[in-house]
Design an enzyme around this catalytic site. Structure first.
Site, PDB file in Angstrom:
ATOM      1  N   CYS A  71       0.831  -1.208   0.000  1.00 54.12           N
ATOM      2  CA  CYS A  71       0.000   0.000   0.000  1.00 54.12           C
ATOM      3  C   CYS A  71       0.866   1.259   0.000  1.00 54.12           C
ATOM      4  O   CYS A  71       0.468   2.291  -0.549  1.00 54.12           O
ATOM      5  CB  CYS A  71      -0.960  -0.001   1.182  1.00 54.12           C
ATOM      6  SG  CYS A  71      -0.164  -0.164   2.798  1.00 54.12           S
ATOM      7  N   HIS A  75      -1.566   1.158   7.389  1.00 55.46           N
ATOM      8  CA  HIS A  75      -2.045   1.128   6.005  1.00 55.46           C
ATOM      9  C   HIS A  75      -1.954   2.517   5.393  1.00 55.46           C
ATOM     10  O   HIS A  75      -2.368   3.512   6.000  1.00 55.46           O
ATOM     11  CB  HIS A  75      -3.498   0.643   5.984  1.00 55.46           C
ATOM     12  CG  HIS A  75      -4.063   0.494   4.610  1.00 55.46           C
ATOM     13  ND1 HIS A  75      -3.512  -0.342   3.658  1.00 55.46           N
ATOM     14  CD2 HIS A  75      -5.129   1.088   4.014  1.00 55.46           C
ATOM     15  CE1 HIS A  75      -4.225  -0.269   2.539  1.00 55.46           C
ATOM     16  NE2 HIS A  75      -5.210   0.593   2.730  1.00 55.46           N
TER      17      HIS A  75
END
Length: 509
Positions: free
Chosen positions: A160, A472
């Site tokens: 990510c 994330h």
């Protein structure tokens, strides 16, 4: 109560002796025999009539009237036949015009009666020349235009950080243009093979994003990135580890700056430096010895340092431009503390700002994160962070910009110059992460662009989580239409502008 009852008449002369009820019905037609007893009821009526209707030059025969329904129902039947809406219909009957709530018994309509109707029909809606075209039937390139944003990127396993970085850089049209011109084969003598391959992979990935609506796999790009920078290929228990998006941003820009440099071109020797490079001039002095020196440097991002006193981006930038360092003092013959004060001496088209949220925590021997919220604006003015020389250069374009804004408000001002362009600003942020950077975007032009020091926010990179090695990353990108898209790996989500300013607790790039 039954609408009507039918009784079979006797078929022979003496059958009436077998049917006394029938005989009674002949003598008393206003009564109906329902059983062995005789109950009074209404007279038998015929509820359906057929009439002819004349409208303009047309005659519609055998139009049925159901007297148990209101005249409005009859008008709806005529609307189907003529196209004249019920409210425009004027139907001549006994006593005048037929009203929607009139009583058919009062009107006294008869079988075969001729009625006249007046009224203008609605225009007939023509069928479209082309049938409906569904999104999935369009070519991929047209689907991208229709959707209004490019594709997402599949997460290949803790990638990510890479996906969000790519999406933010992909929002810079001038960078995409420079990559398109990059040769598919061959490279300059001073560029290594891995840098050439990474540049080609970046160009191809940008092209795939522009052509597709469905998510794209960045596998080729990821493989080349790991080969060029092995730290992005670190494994833990056989799984690729989460990496720092700011490191990915910095390494990728460095590689592109080497590959897209054009030594033979006097107009644009370094594309990446022109787009992202910030020129700093610094004064370094030691209060203890009185020594003083100056230096210049070029960086690809400014730092927003976060402390208890910092609540806004502008305050953090001021802290980031002033620092202390310890080094050897020739005058004192030992180490001393020097103060370094920097200011901006050259602005790029896209200003990148890193929110310094991560720091090394000695107690736990790992990177920790500062979760403090730092607000940032949709428009950033860095004029007061610039050197005196740069301020003088910015003054004329800023005056023209003020005149333009005043003109919109109806104030009288001097005419603007064609070459002056207001710069836009792209900000990177990360939810619950440590650092954030702002990138600024300008309006492309063939003529030299005049910077004003004012930037509009066009991209944010956020981090969710409490550790740099986990969490994330998500990219938030402003589209050409002005709408914002949240790129959560392979899932692009439309967002409102007010959602972007709420990311202050996790802004990273």
């Amino acid at each position: 109560m039954l609408d009507s009852v039918y009784m079979e008449a006797p078929t022979t002369k003496n059958d009436h002796r077998l049917c006394p009820l029938w005989k009674l019905q002949q003598r008393h037609p206003k009564f109906l025999c329902l059983s062995l007893g005789i109950l009074p009821t209404v007279e038998l009526l015929n509820h359906a009539y057929r009439v002819s209707v004349k409208w303009q030059k047309e005659i519609f025969p055998a139009v049925e009237i159901d007297t148990t329904q209101s005249p409005y129902v009859f008008k709806c039947q005529l609307f189907d036949l003529t196209g004249v809406p019920p409210e425009r219909q004027k139907i001549m009957v006994k006593g005048g015009l037929l009203k929607d709530d009139a009583d058919w018994l009062t009107i006294g309509v008869k079988e075969g009666q001729k009625l006249m109707m007046m009224g203008t029909a609605d225009e007939v809606v023509k069928a479209p020349e082309k049938g409906p075209v569904f999104m999935e039937d369009l070519p991929e390139e047209e689907q991208v235009v229709a959707v209004g944003h490019s594709a997402g990127l599949f997460n290949l396993g803790n990638t990510c950080y890479m996906n969000s970085t790519v999406q933010c850089l992909h929002s810079v049209p001038e960078l995409k243009s420079a990559l398109i011109k990059y040769p598919h084969s061959g490279r300059s003598n001073d560029l290594d093979q891995s840098s050439h391959l990474l540049t080609c992979a970046t160009r191809d990935l940008f092209n795939e994003l522009d052509k597709n609506v469905k998510p794209v796999s960045p596998m080729q790009f990821w493989m080349v990135l790991r080969k060029k920078y092995p730290q992005f290929g670190q494994l833990h228990n056989g799984v690729f580890m989460q990496q720092d998006a700011e490191e990915c941003w910095t390494q990728l820009l460095y590689t592109l700056s080497q590959a897209l440099r054009s030594p033979d071109s006097s107009e644009n020797p370094d594309t990446v430096k022109e787009l992202f490079g910030v020129e700093l001039v610094s004064r370094i002095h030691c209060q203890e010895s009185g020594e003083e020196s100056s230096e210049t440097e070029s960086v690809y991002s400014l730092k927003c340092h976060i402390s208890q006193e910092v609540n806004h981006l502008h305050e953090g930038l001021k802290h980031g431009l002033k620092s202390e360092l310890e080094k050897a003092s020739p005058a004192l013959g030992r180490s001393a503390i020097y103060v370094k004060e920097s200011c901006i001496n050259g602005l790029p088209r896209y200003l990148t700002i890193q929110f310094v949220r991560f720091f090394w925590k000695r107690e736990s021997n790992q990177k920790a994160k500062i979760l403090r919220k730092v607000d940032y604006p949709l428009e950033l003015d860095v004029y007061d962070l610039c050197s005196d020389d740069l301020r003088k250069k910015l003054e004329a374009p800023r005056q023209i910009l003020r005149d333009e804004e005043g003109k919109k408000l109806g104030l009288k001002k001097s005419a603007p110059k064609d070459n002056d362009v207001k710069m836009a600003d792209a900000e990177g942020s990360s939810n619950s992460s440590g650092e954030s950077s702002l990138a600024t975007s300008g309006v492309p032009t063939d003529k030299k662009t005049h910077l004003t020091g004012i930037y509009d926010l066009v991209a944010v990179l956020t981090h969710k989580g409490r550790s740099a090695d986990s969490g994330h990353y998500v990219g938030w990108v402003k589209q050409e239409s002005g709408k914002w898209i949240e790129y959560d790996d392979d899932n692009p989500i439309p967002r409102r502008e007010e959602d972007i300013t709420k990311l202050s607790g996790g802004a990273y790039l």
